[in-house]
Design a protein around this motif. Sequence first.
Motif, mmCIF file in Angstrom:
data_model
loop_
_atom_site.group_PDB
_atom_site.id
_atom_site.type_symbol
_atom_site.label_atom_id
_atom_site.label_comp_id
_atom_site.label_asym_id
_atom_site.label_seq_id
_atom_site.Cartn_x
_atom_site.Cartn_y
_atom_site.Cartn_z
ATOM 1 N N LEU A 19 -0.023 9.348 -1.067
ATOM 2 C CA LEU A 19 -0.809 8.713 0.477
ATOM 3 C C LEU A 19 -1.755 9.150 1.002
ATOM 4 O O LEU A 19 -1.157 9.202 1.793
ATOM 5 N N LEU A 24 -2.456 1.315 2.220
ATOM 6 C CA LEU A 24 -1.279 0.755 2.680
ATOM 7 C C LEU A 24 -0.202 1.154 3.342
ATOM 8 O O LEU A 24 0.757 0.685 3.253
ATOM 9 N N SER A 30 5.663 -0.710 2.485
ATOM 10 C CA SER A 30 4.479 -0.234 2.329
ATOM 11 C C SER A 30 4.843 1.257 1.401
ATOM 12 O O SER A 30 4.581 1.639 0.779
ATOM 13 N N ARG A 33 7.564 1.640 -0.024
ATOM 14 C CA ARG A 33 7.400 1.610 -1.523
ATOM 15 C C ARG A 33 7.154 2.176 -2.131
ATOM 16 O O ARG A 33 6.595 2.872 -3.834
ATOM 17 N N ALA A 34 5.271 3.440 -1.702
ATOM 18 C CA ALA A 34 4.728 4.475 -2.226
ATOM 19 C C ALA A 34 6.208 5.391 -2.309
ATOM 20 O O ALA A 34 5.566 6.678 -3.621
ATOM 21 N N ALA A 37 7.949 5.193 -5.551
ATOM 22 C CA ALA A 37 7.207 4.430 -6.616
ATOM 23 C C ALA A 37 7.424 7.110 -7.242
ATOM 24 O O ALA A 37 6.350 6.476 -8.336
ATOM 25 N N VAL A 42 3.777 10.312 2.507
ATOM 26 C CA VAL A 42 2.889 9.148 2.523
ATOM 27 C C VAL A 42 2.489 9.350 3.927
ATOM 28 O O VAL A 42 2.797 10.330 5.407
ATOM 29 N N LEU A 263 -5.010 4.003 -4.941
ATOM 30 C CA LEU A 263 -3.900 2.444 -5.422
ATOM 31 C C LEU A 263 -4.511 0.922 -5.692
ATOM 32 O O LEU A 263 -3.467 0.699 -6.058
ATOM 33 N N GLY A 266 -2.592 0.246 -8.189
ATOM 34 C CA GLY A 266 -1.205 -0.252 -8.464
ATOM 35 C C GLY A 266 -0.471 1.236 -7.891
ATOM 36 O O GLY A 266 -0.836 2.612 -8.015
ATOM 37 N N TYR A 267 0.910 1.300 -7.621
ATOM 38 C CA TYR A 267 1.095 2.385 -6.926
ATOM 39 C C TYR A 267 2.289 3.091 -8.005
ATOM 40 O O TYR A 267 2.430 4.134 -7.889
#
Length: 299
Positions: A19, A24, A30, A33-34, A37, A42, A263, A266-267
Amino acid sequence: MPSLTVHAGGLTLRNPVMLAAGILGTTGASLRRAALAGAGGVVTKSLGSVPRDGHPGPTIVQVDCGLLNAMGLPNPSYKKFQEEIDIARTGGVPVVASIFGSSAEEFAGIARGLDADAFELNLSCPHAEKYGSELGRYPDLVEAVTGAVKAAANAPVWVKLTPNTADIVELGQAAQRGGADAVVAINTLKAMAIDIETGYPILGNRFGGLSGPAIKPVAVRSVYDLALRLDIPVIGVGGVTSWEDAVEMIMAGACAVQVGTALQKGYGIFEEISLGLARYLERKSMTLEDIRGMAGRHY
Ligand code: RRO
């Protein structure tokens, strides 16, 4: 399936699809969540030494070929963000703190006070007075900031470079001299959009940074030039939207890629790119190492 594990700039990533900063990355939830996913790592939104509201709105505008933003480094300060990093870490992948300052000392102070798996030095935001590319377009300042953070930090140091310069390789070489563990290329391209009914610039700040598919060829060329000339790893970012884009970036010489503007899809983008990359390698009977920098070996 072939392994996607990479060792990039002092970190081990389970896959090379990260990411990107600024997307995000404003909460631990968030970022986590990345990670859940499928992201291999990140990066937080850039953090400074004191809270900052950012630029007046509008701060984002969709243009035909990408996204134009002038957020203006809004953030709650690094001190208030530590708990978010701790939450992000429960996602099980490395959490890289993007940090900014107006001097080598300010950067170093943040790196000393923050616990993260690596630091990404924002020397490349194209539209913030006293910050980002206002320092990062000068090789001597890039070297000084990198050296100061390396001395202060107990984690790897990555330097995110600006494409808004005559020669990005000079900036990469300066980061390398300063002791950087990796460079990240590229941040957004300085750009603007105008409302033709009123004649006003659309962004509150007038100028902003262009991201998305429009800048991918600039990113690929930058990664290619840097990978050929530097000894440290290059992380590729700029318009990566599909697994084909990730393959192209790796063939240019990137060890890993970062995904930002895409993004919007979506993830699910992380798994989509990783899976596509793995299937491609399997079909070609090749490894990530085989394709990394392949384009530079043809000349
Ligand atoms: O916050 C921003 O406006 C911003 C940053 Br820090 C950056 O590095 N790049 C960008 O396009 N926007």
